[in-house]
Enzyme design. Structure first.
Site, mmCIF file in Angstrom:
data_model
loop_
_atom_site.group_PDB
_atom_site.id
_atom_site.type_symbol
_atom_site.label_atom_id
_atom_site.label_comp_id
_atom_site.label_asym_id
_atom_site.label_seq_id
_atom_site.Cartn_x
_atom_site.Cartn_y
_atom_site.Cartn_z
ATOM 1 N N SER A 85 0.798 -1.278 -0.010
ATOM 2 C CA SER A 85 -0.025 -0.132 0.102
ATOM 3 C C SER A 85 0.694 1.195 0.155
ATOM 4 O O SER A 85 1.517 1.599 -0.948
ATOM 5 C CB SER A 85 -1.064 0.241 1.252
ATOM 6 N N ASP A 95 -9.943 -4.480 -4.447
ATOM 7 C CA ASP A 95 -9.483 -3.580 -3.749
ATOM 8 C C ASP A 95 -9.787 -2.046 -4.523
ATOM 9 O O ASP A 95 -9.505 -1.895 -5.435
ATOM 10 C CB ASP A 95 -7.830 -3.479 -3.906
ATOM 11 N N HIS A 116 -7.583 -5.456 -0.295
ATOM 12 C CA HIS A 116 -6.441 -4.568 0.092
ATOM 13 C C HIS A 116 -5.465 -5.241 1.291
ATOM 14 O O HIS A 116 -4.209 -5.303 1.194
ATOM 15 C CB HIS A 116 -6.862 -3.236 0.773
#
EC number: 3.1.1.13
Length: 538
Positions: free
Chosen positions: A287, A480, A511
Site C-alpha cells: 500500500s 481493492d 487490500h
C-alpha cells in the site's frame, strides 16, 4: 505570542471535533457489525466489485491467455486456477475459495471468537509437501496470547528480532527490525540476500510478521532471505533529533510523502546495505509503502541528490496492493469524503499528529481482545474489508501493531481536494503520468509487441536493457477499491517493456488479504520468490 495562543485554541477545538468524530465512527462501526452479524447472513459478504477501470491490453497482442492450475497446498485444498497472459506478463488468479470454507469462517467472525476452532477442509495427506509440516493447520498451533511485541512470538520460532534506530538526514529517528536465528550457537550463517519490508498507511512493519509462521516475513526468512522490517518516521514511538530540527517543535509534524521517500526510504536502504555488504536489496512493500517505492523509482531524478538513486539500489521491487492511483472508494464513502473536506483546516484536524486519540486508545488498550475487535470493525466499516479469507485465530494478533503516529500533513497529501495542493486523490496523474514511460530502455528486449520507442519519457534516462532497472513484481487485488490497480496494469502493459515487470491479478483478494489471507504463502509468497531476480545464484 499570538500565534501560540491561536495554535493552542486550534488544538483544543480540533480535539473536541475529532473526539466527537471518532465517537460517531465508533457507533456506526458497532451498528454495522451488529446488523451484519444478526440480520445480513451471506455466504460471501465481501464487496466483489473492482474499480471502474477496465484492463485494456495493447491491440497488437492477439493471443488469448492460457489457463493452467497449481495443486492444492498445506494452506488450502482449493487448487489455484491461473490464467497466464504471456504477452502482457500477467497471471490472472481466478481461484475462488470454496463456500464451505467461507461459511465456517463467517460463523467464527459472527461469534467474534478469535480462539474458536476452525472447521478444517484441509487434508494434509493430500498436500504435496505435507511431510514438511506436522500441523494440520499451522494457525491453530500459534500462540493466541495478545502481546504487542513481535519478539515474544518469534522467540517461539527460534528467531531473535534485533532492533535498530536509524536517523534520517532531516533528524527523524526511525525503527528498523531484523530477523536473526537464535539456533546457530555462534556459527556464522550462510550469507542471505537482503529483503526490506515496508508497511502501509497507519500500520507498522509488524503487519508483515503478525501472522507468525503463516506470515510473509517468516516465509521469506525460512526461504533463506535476510529479512529486515522497516518503519517510517514517528511510527509506534515518535522520536526526533531535536538538534537537527533546530529545536523547532513545529518541524516534528511538518512532513508528508515527499520526506518519507527522500529521507526514510533512503535511510532504511542505506543502513541495510551497509550492514550486509550488498550493493542492492529487494524491497517488498504494501500500500503506502508501494507509493514510496514507485515515487522514488519514477521521480528519483527529481527527489534525490546525486549520492543516492533508488533505482540503483533495488534489485527487485515487490508491490502488494500498490497505491499509485486512487480508487472509487475515496469518493463513495461518506466518511472519507467528509474527512477530505476538513483535512486542510487546522480547526478540524490541527497541524500536528493525525487524530492523536487513536494512539491514546492504543496505549490504554493494546493487547486486549476489545482493542483488536474495535480496530477490525472500524476497518470493516470504513473500507468494506473483512476477514473472510483470514485465519480467524490470528485476526486479533494482526491488529496489535497499528495504528501508528502520522502527520496531518501526510493525510493532506493523500486526501486534499484543494487545487493548489498536489495530492494523491486529485493529482496522482501528475506524480505518476500514466501515458509516459517510466523505465525506458535503449535496447528494446520487450517481446510483447509494444512500440515503446514512440512513447514519451518521464524522468528516468534510457538504460541499455531491463537488467539495469529493478525487476518490478506486482500483486494487485481485484476487490481493492481503495486504489485503482487496473489503471496501473494498463500503464505497464501499454507503456513499459515486458521484461521490466510481472503482474498477478487476484480476483478474490482485497487490500489487506495480500498480507493476511490464509493462503497468502501460496498465492503471493511462493510466486514472489520464484520470480525474484538475482545477479548471482544464491
Amino acid at each position: 505570542m499570538v500565534n501560540k495562543v491561536v495554535d493552542e485554541v486550534q488544538r483544543l477545538v480540533s480535539a473536541i471535533i475529532l473526539t466527537s468524530f471518532m465517537t460517531g465512527l465508533f457507533i456506526l462501526s458497532l451498528w454495522k457489525n451488529y446488523v451484519t452479524v444478526h440480520f445480513q447472513h451471506k455466504n460471501d459478504p465481501r464487496d466483489t466489485r473492482s474499480s471502474r477501470t477496465k484492463i485494456q491490453p495493447n491491440d497488437k497482442k492477439k493471443k488469448r491467455p492460457a489457463r493452467h492450475s497449481r495443486p492444492l497446498s498445506i494452506s488450502s485444498t482449493t487448487p489455484l486456477d491461473l490464467q497466464r497472459d504471456q504477452e502482457n506478463n500477467i497471471e490472472y488468479d481466478r481461484t475462488v475459495t470454496s463456500k464451505l470454507s467461507m461459511t465456517s469462517n463467517a460463523s467464527l467472525s459472527e461469534n467474534g471468537d478469535g480462539n474458536a476452532n476452525i472447521k478444517m477442509e484441509t487434508n494434509v495427506n493430500q498436500a504435496p509437501y505435507a511431510a514438511e509440516n506436522p500441523f494440520q493447520n499451522i494457525a491453530l498451533a500459534e500462540d493466541t496470547k495478545l502481546v504487542p511485541d513481535l519478539k515474544y512470538y518469534y522467540k517461539e520460532y527460534g528467531i531473535d528480532i534485533e532492533e535498530f534506530e536509524v536517523e534520517t538526514d532531516d533528524g527523524f529517528i526511525i525503527d528498523l527490525w531484523h530477523f536473526k536465528s537464535r539456533l546457530n550457537d555462534g556459527v556464522e550463517e550462510v550469507k542471505r540476500e537482503p529483503i526490506l519490508l515496508l508497511h502501509g498507511l497507519l500500520q507498522s512493519c509488524g503487519a508483515f510478521a503478525s501472522s507468525g509462521r503463516k506470515s510473509l516475513a517468516y516465509f521469506l526468512y525460512e526461504s533463506g532471505f535476510d529479512v529486515w522490517l522497516g518503519n517510517n518516521r514517528c511510527g509506534l514511538n515518535a522520536k526526533w533529533n531535536m538538534k537537527k530540527l533546530g529545536n523547532d517543535h513545529s518541524k516534528k509534524w511538518d512532513w508528508d510523502m515527499h520526506q518519507m521517500v527522500q529521507y526514510d526510504l533512503k535511510a532504511l536502504i542505506n543502513y541495510v546495505l551497509d550492514s550486509t555488504g550488498y550493493a542492492k536489496l529487494s524491497l517488498v512493500a504494501h500500500s503506502q509503502g508501494t507509493t514510496q517505492g514507485f515515487m522514488g523509482l519514477v521521480n528519483g531524478e527529481k527527489l534525490y541528490a546525486s549520492d543516492f538513486k533508488l533505482v540503483d539500489k533495488l534489485e527487485n521491487f515487490v508491490a502488494l496492493a500498490p497505491a499509485v492511483y486512487p480508487g472509487p472508494l475515496l469518493d463513495e464513502k461518506a466518511f472519507v469524503r467528509l474527512m477530505a473536506k476538513g483535512i486542510d483546516s487546522p480547526w478540524y484536524f490541527g497541524r500536528r499528529s493525525f487524530i492523536p486519540l487513536m494512539m491514546t486508545m492504543r496505549k490504554l488498550m493494546v493487547g486486549t481482545k476489545i482493542f483488536s475487535f474495535l480496530s477490525y470493525i472500524m476497518f470493516n466499516y470504513l473500507f468494506d474489508w473483512n476477514d473472510v479469507l483470514w485465519d480467524r485465530v490470528l485476526r486479533d494478533r494482526n491488529f496489535l501493531f497499528s495504528p501508528v503516529h502520522i502527520s496531518v500533513k501526510l493525510m493532506q497529501w493523500w486526501l486534499s481536494p484543494l487545487p493548489n495542493k498536489l495530492s494523491f486523490k486529485k493529482g496522482a496523474e501528475k506524480i505518476f503520468p500514466d501515458k509516459k514511460t517510466w523505465f525506458p530502455i535503449a535496447k528494446n528486449d520487450d517481446d510483447s509487441g509494444n512500440n515503446l520507442d514512440n512513447n514519451k519519457l518521464h524522468l528516468n534516462p534510457k538504460r541499455q536493457n531491463s537488467e539495469e532497472f529493478p525487476h518490478i513484481i506486482m500483486f494487485i487485488p481485484k476487490q481493492d477499491r481503495l486504489v485503482d490497480g487496473e489503471r496501473l496494469i494498463n500503464h505497464f502493459i501499454n507503456h513499459e517493456a515486458n521484461a521490466v515487470y510481472k503482474i498477478w491479478y487476484i480476483d478474490e483478494y482485497s487490500h489487506l488479504d495480500v498480507l493476511w489471507a490464509h493462503d497468502v504463502i501460496d498465492r503471493i509468497g511462493k510466486p514472489m520468490i520464484e520470480n525474484l531476480r538475482f545477479p548471482n545464484a544464491r
